[in-house]
Design an enzyme around this catalytic site. Structure first.
Site, PDB file in Angstrom:
ATOM      1  N   TYR A  54      23.768  47.771  15.475  1.00 27.59           N
ATOM      2  CA  TYR A  54      22.354  47.739  15.849  1.00 27.59           C
ATOM      3  C   TYR A  54      21.682  49.084  15.568  1.00 27.59           C
ATOM      4  CZ  TYR A  54      24.077  43.691  18.512  1.00 27.59           C
ATOM      5  OH  TYR A  54      24.678  42.513  18.897  1.00 27.59           O
ATOM      6  N   HIS A 138      33.262  41.945  16.652  1.00 26.09           N
ATOM      7  CA  HIS A 138      31.896  41.587  16.287  1.00 26.09           C
ATOM      8  C   HIS A 138      31.835  40.849  14.954  1.00 26.09           C
ATOM      9  CE1 HIS A 138      27.444  43.139  16.119  1.00 26.09           C
ATOM     10  NE2 HIS A 138      27.528  41.856  16.425  1.00 26.09           N
TER      11      HIS A 138
END
Length: 337
Positions: A54, A138
């Protein structure tokens, strides 16, 4: 607060997803990002999720800076492994990967044991913390073999060593998460966008498996990236322009919610929270006002008659696990604590 799986790691029913303050799609100022995290705290949110992906680490840095104002024992933080950030000199921006930040680094997929530890160490440095509570693998969609063979055992070892409290995987699909639930000893899985008023794929296999195995589910993407927050022409579904049929369905859901005196946002959040396997609902917000709105909508009681009408009209399946919603005895989730 609910503990994740068989761990002692607590999460609040409503969680703060920090991808947005990593400049997801558009820039968010430092002060605005800080105010969003502060508002989440004021609304009783005690679970905060981030990842190196992110904003090329920006989300982790901003979240860590904002949380330093609060006692470490009072909140839960999760981050993710699987992408290492490597310095790059190519210049430009990172918008091709969805973030309005300078392209100072490039992402390198790595689900090896060494990669997992290196990623976690770098995350701790960016967060300014000596530990995180939860670590997810992830998006291992295209790296399943390495994730199961090397990444997961590395997380299991970190948990056994007491370095982290809970481990799991976070993805935008339900099928591989179901495999994690059935074939490993994860505490939690984070499923984004696959258990919503418009997409209930996780209800068929993942959620029943998690309930059976005692694994917690954190649901993200309750608004399917925007369509269920504000259905209108041009609204997005899973980060792309919503097809006409889905927009029409969302507008019907909004109209039905209005007849029952609630917003579509409240219904979307309540649907995600109602399944017994779901420990927390993760929402992203780029401002304090958005955080407060999510918390207010999350606390709204949703009438049982609303769910009945959705099923009667075909807007939710009439039978089966994908039609799970609040029962008539307990029509809505409680406020975040």
């Amino acid at each position: 607060m609910t503990a994740l799986g068989r761990s002692a790691v607590p999460v609040s029913p409503l969680a703060f997803g920090a991808a947005v303050i990593g400049n997801l799609f558009t820039e968010v100022g430092e002060e605005q990002a800080h105010e969003a995290v502060t508002a989440a705290w004021e609304q009783g949110i005690r679970y905060f999720d981030t990842a190196p992906h992110y904003g090329l680490g920006l989300s982790e840095r901003r979240l860590g800076a904002a949380l330093r104002e609060h006692p470490r024992s009072r909140y839960t933080v999760s981050t993710k492994v699987g992408r290492l950030l490597v310095p790059a000199e190519r210049g430009g921006d990172d918008l091709a990967d969805g973030f309005a930040v300078p392209a100072t680094h490039r992402r390198v997929w790595d689900f090896s044991a060494d990669g997992v530890r290196r990623s976690l160490e770098a995350s701790l440095e960016r967060l300014g913390l000596d530990r995180v509570d939860v670590v997810y693998l992830h998006d291992p969609d295209d790296h399943a073999e390495q994730a199961f063979r090397e990444g997961y055992p590395a997380l299991e070892k970190l948990r056994a060593e007491g370095v982290v409290g809970a481990i799991g995987a976070g993805m935008n699909q339900a099928e591989m998460l179901t495999r994690f639930v059935r074939d490993t000893d994860v505490d939690v899985v984070l499923c984004a966008g696959r258990y919503t008023l418009l997409d209930q794929r996780a209800g068929a296999g993942l959620l029943p498996a998690a309930a059976e195995r005692g694994v917690s589910v954190v649901v993200g993407g309750a608004f399917n990236s925007g369509l269920l927050a504000d259905p209108r022409p041009g609204a997005t579904f899973d980060y792309a322009r919503a097809p006409a049929a889905l927009l029409e369905r969302a507008l019907r859901l909004k109209e039905t919610a209005g007849r029952h005196g609630i917003t579509l946002r409240a219904a979307a959040l309540a649907f995600c929270a109602a399944h017994p396997a779901v420990a927390s609902v993760l929402v992203g917000a780029r401002s304090a006002d958005e955080v407060r709105d999510c918390a207010e909508q999350f606390a709204v009681p949703v009438p049982a008659a609303f769910w009945r009408e959705l099923r009667d009209s075909g807007l939710l399946p009439a039978q089966g696990p994908s039609s799970e919603g609040p029962s008539s005895e307990e029509p809505s989730p409680g406020e975040p604590s």
